[in-house]
Scaffold this active site. Structure first.
Site, PDB file in Angstrom:
ATOM      1  N   THR A 377       0.834  -1.183   0.000  1.00  0.00           N
ATOM      2  CA  THR A 377       0.000   0.000   0.000  1.00  0.00           C
ATOM      3  C   THR A 377       0.872   1.236   0.000  1.00  0.00           C
ATOM      4  O   THR A 377       2.077   1.173   0.201  1.00  0.00           O
ATOM      5  CB  THR A 377      -0.900   0.025   1.245  1.00  0.00           C
ATOM      6  OG1 THR A 377      -0.058  -0.134   2.393  1.00  0.00           O
ATOM      7  CG2 THR A 377      -1.905  -1.100   1.223  1.00  0.00           C
ATOM      8  N   THR A 395      -3.870   0.997  -2.664  1.00  0.00           N
ATOM      9  CA  THR A 395      -3.128  -0.264  -2.658  1.00  0.00           C
ATOM     10  C   THR A 395      -3.298  -1.049  -3.950  1.00  0.00           C
ATOM     11  O   THR A 395      -4.290  -0.891  -4.670  1.00  0.00           O
ATOM     12  CB  THR A 395      -3.597  -1.148  -1.479  1.00  0.00           C
ATOM     13  OG1 THR A 395      -2.776  -2.308  -1.398  1.00  0.00           O
ATOM     14  CG2 THR A 395      -5.051  -1.555  -1.634  1.00  0.00           C
ATOM     15  N   LEU A 396      -2.306  -1.886  -4.204  1.00  0.00           N
ATOM     16  CA  LEU A 396      -2.397  -2.956  -5.204  1.00  0.00           C
ATOM     17  C   LEU A 396      -2.423  -4.309  -4.509  1.00  0.00           C
ATOM     18  O   LEU A 396      -2.508  -5.336  -5.149  1.00  0.00           O
ATOM     19  CB  LEU A 396      -1.191  -2.898  -6.156  1.00  0.00           C
ATOM     20  CG  LEU A 396      -1.148  -1.747  -7.152  1.00  0.00           C
ATOM     21  CD1 LEU A 396       0.240  -1.646  -7.791  1.00  0.00           C
ATOM     22  CD2 LEU A 396      -2.216  -1.907  -8.213  1.00  0.00           C
ATOM     23  N   SER A 448     -10.464  -4.614   4.089  1.00  0.00           N
ATOM     24  CA  SER A 448      -9.150  -3.999   3.962  1.00  0.00           C
ATOM     25  C   SER A 448      -8.603  -3.617   5.333  1.00  0.00           C
ATOM     26  O   SER A 448      -9.364  -3.384   6.277  1.00  0.00           O
ATOM     27  CB  SER A 448      -9.250  -2.737   3.090  1.00  0.00           C
ATOM     28  OG  SER A 448      -8.038  -2.012   3.119  1.00  0.00           O
ATOM     29  N   SER A 449      -7.282  -3.532   5.422  1.00  0.00           N
ATOM     30  CA  SER A 449      -6.629  -3.052   6.640  1.00  0.00           C
ATOM     31  C   SER A 449      -6.277  -1.575   6.555  1.00  0.00           C
ATOM     32  O   SER A 449      -5.806  -0.993   7.540  1.00  0.00           O
ATOM     33  CB  SER A 449      -5.351  -3.859   6.907  1.00  0.00           C
ATOM     34  OG  SER A 449      -5.650  -5.219   7.141  1.00  0.00           O
ATOM     35  N   GLY A 469       1.366  -1.324   4.710  1.00  0.00           N
ATOM     36  CA  GLY A 469       1.956  -2.519   5.277  1.00  0.00           C
ATOM     37  C   GLY A 469       0.999  -3.618   5.654  1.00  0.00           C
ATOM     38  O   GLY A 469       1.181  -4.273   6.684  1.00  0.00           O
ATOM     39  N   GLY A 470      -0.050  -3.854   4.858  1.00  0.00           N
ATOM     40  CA  GLY A 470      -0.964  -4.951   5.142  1.00  0.00           C
ATOM     41  C   GLY A 470      -1.645  -4.771   6.488  1.00  0.00           C
ATOM     42  O   GLY A 470      -1.954  -3.656   6.903  1.00  0.00           O
TER      43      GLY A 470
END
Length: 566
Positions: A377, A395-396, A448-449, A469-470
């Site tokens: 992200t 993000t991708l 999503s985070s 960072g996820g």
């Protein structure tokens, strides 16, 4: 010595030697009277600053930065992915824009099963991993509602960068080189991201993206139709058909970003306005803060054994609830009011033991009836001279997403379908276990985070937060806030301070190398925590505004971000 080791060592050293100041010069962060921008890439930040100086507002700058990042940070900055925007206008209005990717109409809950067996690679690489992109629609909608400048104006710097090229930094060259083998699987990706004769990219190499420039020009000239119909749509659908993907013209034409109401959490006199579901960060951060309210955190001292133990146990419980209850609110009835209530979170902490870690096997989701059956992200924060603030995370998913580029269009597509529950009890690429609420359905948005956040105090903006960072986005954003609000750290020190992370499953307490003392690690281990070191946890970019109205931009030393202002 590894790069991860050096990064961790540098972060801790920077934290130790930055002064804790509340007035005057704050850490090493510069102060600005007018506008300030913090993003993951220097050229993008500089472009955003230029847009502000041309009379644009925070939303104009955000749009210019997003399209610039699509050129200068192709591993994460994008037009082939999705994201969230939280904005706070100078008159006190706060809104959230959801431009998260969604599943194609032909998607199904068993699309990643072959003969009944879950095949993780299908949701992570190639055409089946791709969700319908939302970035372009979101940027244009945000600009139409709140921008001042024409789309062509805010996009022109990105178009020029793509046309003329730019000299790669060492980090950009390494980013391209690291995915060389993956790019070779797809001709389109090889054409755009591999150097001639497969030679490695070097710092200083000129990186030109002619096809991407043409795609950006179509968007600048035709707006939304320049991406979701016409030439660009033709190229996307052709790539899908060639690679066995599912996205059709109908998927592209019918995609629409959605305005939502931010989740508001209050803590120690601060109000946090956070992106709501399908962002899970808002619910998780709110729950954690509710669980922490009864405790005197400052007396525990920063990153002490008791502090890390307590916060870890709240993280464990919040992530367990995330796995079970959260999904796309347009498809799932999320018990949000109950999840965020004081009574529910007090009950969640009844099993907390001051002296012993709970096992994640024994800590499941909370007891709320379910009425019905979302790390690559980039984040940027902006405040303009009029007091408008924007927090954007896009993000991708993985680095360079699906690794599949659109031939003739010059950009890479996301692999966000992996953020769905591809198979219950099976972890996604970030190790997250997720439930039926997040199962694949046509036109559904994956959980999503991403946690873009704007913090106010007495009605005035004081922080703009977010991270990449996820799942570590959630805990990095949380700890950055606590460092500022509870421990009174200077902005640069707050963002540089060592972090830790727990996401329920796997049952591991991740910590940044050198971030916890040997004595603290031993005590936590003896309490039953399964510790595991990491090079870094999240990459945050934040803005802090002091009582005098001075704005401080802080870029995370774990990455290569840049703060710009005037």
């Amino acid at each position: 010595m590894t790069n991860r080791f050096l990064t961790s060592f540098f972060v801790v050293c920077l934290f130790l030697f930055l002064p804790l100041q509340s007035n005057g010069q704050v850490g090493s962060a510069k102060s600005y009277k007018n506008g300030v921008i913090v993003s993951a890439e220097q050229r993008a930040s500089a472009i955003g600053k230029e847009i502000l100086q041309q009379g644009g507002n925070a939303v104009d700058a955000a749009v210019s930065i997003q399209f610039a990042l699509a050129v200068t940070l192709p591993r994460a900055g994008n037009i082939g992915g999705g994201g969230f925007m939280v904005l706070h206008t100078a008159d006190g209005n706060t809104r959230a824009l959801d431009f998260r990717e969604e599943a194609p109409r032909k998607a199904s809950s068993d699309m990643y099963l072959r003969n009944g067996e879950y095949i993780p690679e299908l949701s992570r690489r190639g055409a089946l991993a791709v969700g319908v992109p939302g970035v372009v629609d979101g940027m244009i909608k945000g600009l139409e509602y709140y921008g001042r400048l024409p789309l062509e104006t805010v996009m022109q710097p990105a178009i020029e960068l793509a046309q003329k090229g730019y000299a790669l930094s060492w980090a950009q060259a390494q980013s391209l080189n690291s995915k060389g083998e993956a790019f070779k699987q797809f001709k389109s990706s090889s054409d755009y991201f591999l150097k001639e004769n497969n030679a490695p990219w070097q710092e200083g190499d000129l990186f030109v993206q002619k096809d991407l420039a043409k795609t950006l020009e179509r968007i600048a000239n035709r707006g939304r139709d320049g991406f979701y119909s016409g030439k660009t749509a033709d190229l996307i659908v052709e790539e899908m058909q060639n690679q066995g993907g599912l996205i059709t013209y109908d998927d592209l034409d019918n995609y629409e970003s959605v305005w939502r109401t931010p989740v508001k959490a209050s803590f120690r006199g601060y109000d946090l306005h956070i992106m709501p579901p399908p962002s899970s960060g808002s619910i998780a951060v709110h729950q954690i803060l509710e669980m922490l309210k009864p405790f005197e955190l400052k007396k525990m001292e920063f990153n002490s054994t008791n502090y890390v133990h307590l916060v870890t146990e709240t993280m464990r419980r919040a992530f367990a609830d995330r796995a079970y209850f959260l999904g796309d609110p347009d498809f799932v009835d999320i018990p949000q009011e109950r999840l965020l209530s004081d009574s529910y979170n007090k009950k969640r902490m009844q099993s907390f033991n001051n002296d012993k870690a709970n096992s994640s096997d024994e800590i499941g989701h909370g007891d709320i009836p379910f009425l019905k059956e979302s790390s690559q992200t980039t984040h940027y924060s902006i405040v303009d001279k009029d007091g408008n603030a924007v927090s954007v995370t896009t993000t991708l998913n993985g680095s360079f997403g699906s690794k599949l580029a659109v031939g003739g269009a010059g950009f890479v597509l996301n692999n966000e379908m992996d953020d769905f529950t591809a198979e219950p009890s099976e972890p996604n690429m970030y190790g997250l276990i997720q439930g039926k609420a997040n199962a694949v359905q046509p036109q559904k948005r994956m959980i999503s985070s991403m946690t873009p956040t704007i913090v106010t105090k007495n009605g005035s903006i004081c922080m703009v937060l977010g991270a990449a960072g996820g799942p570590r986005i959630i805990t990095a954003t949380l700890q950055n806030f606590l460092n500022l609000a509870v421990f009174g750290m200077a902005p640069q020190q707050a963002i540089s301070a060592p972090r830790f992370h727990h996401q329920w499953m796997p049952d591991k307490l991740y910590y940044e190398e050198f971030g916890l003392s040997p004595d603290t690690r031993n005590k936590l281990s003896n309490m039953g925590h399964n510790l595991q070191p990491r090079g870094h946890i999240g990459r945050a970019h934040s803005i802090f505004i002091d009582e005098d109205g001075l704005k401080y931009g802080s870029a995370d030393p774990r990455a290569h971000g840049s703060a710009e202002g005037y």
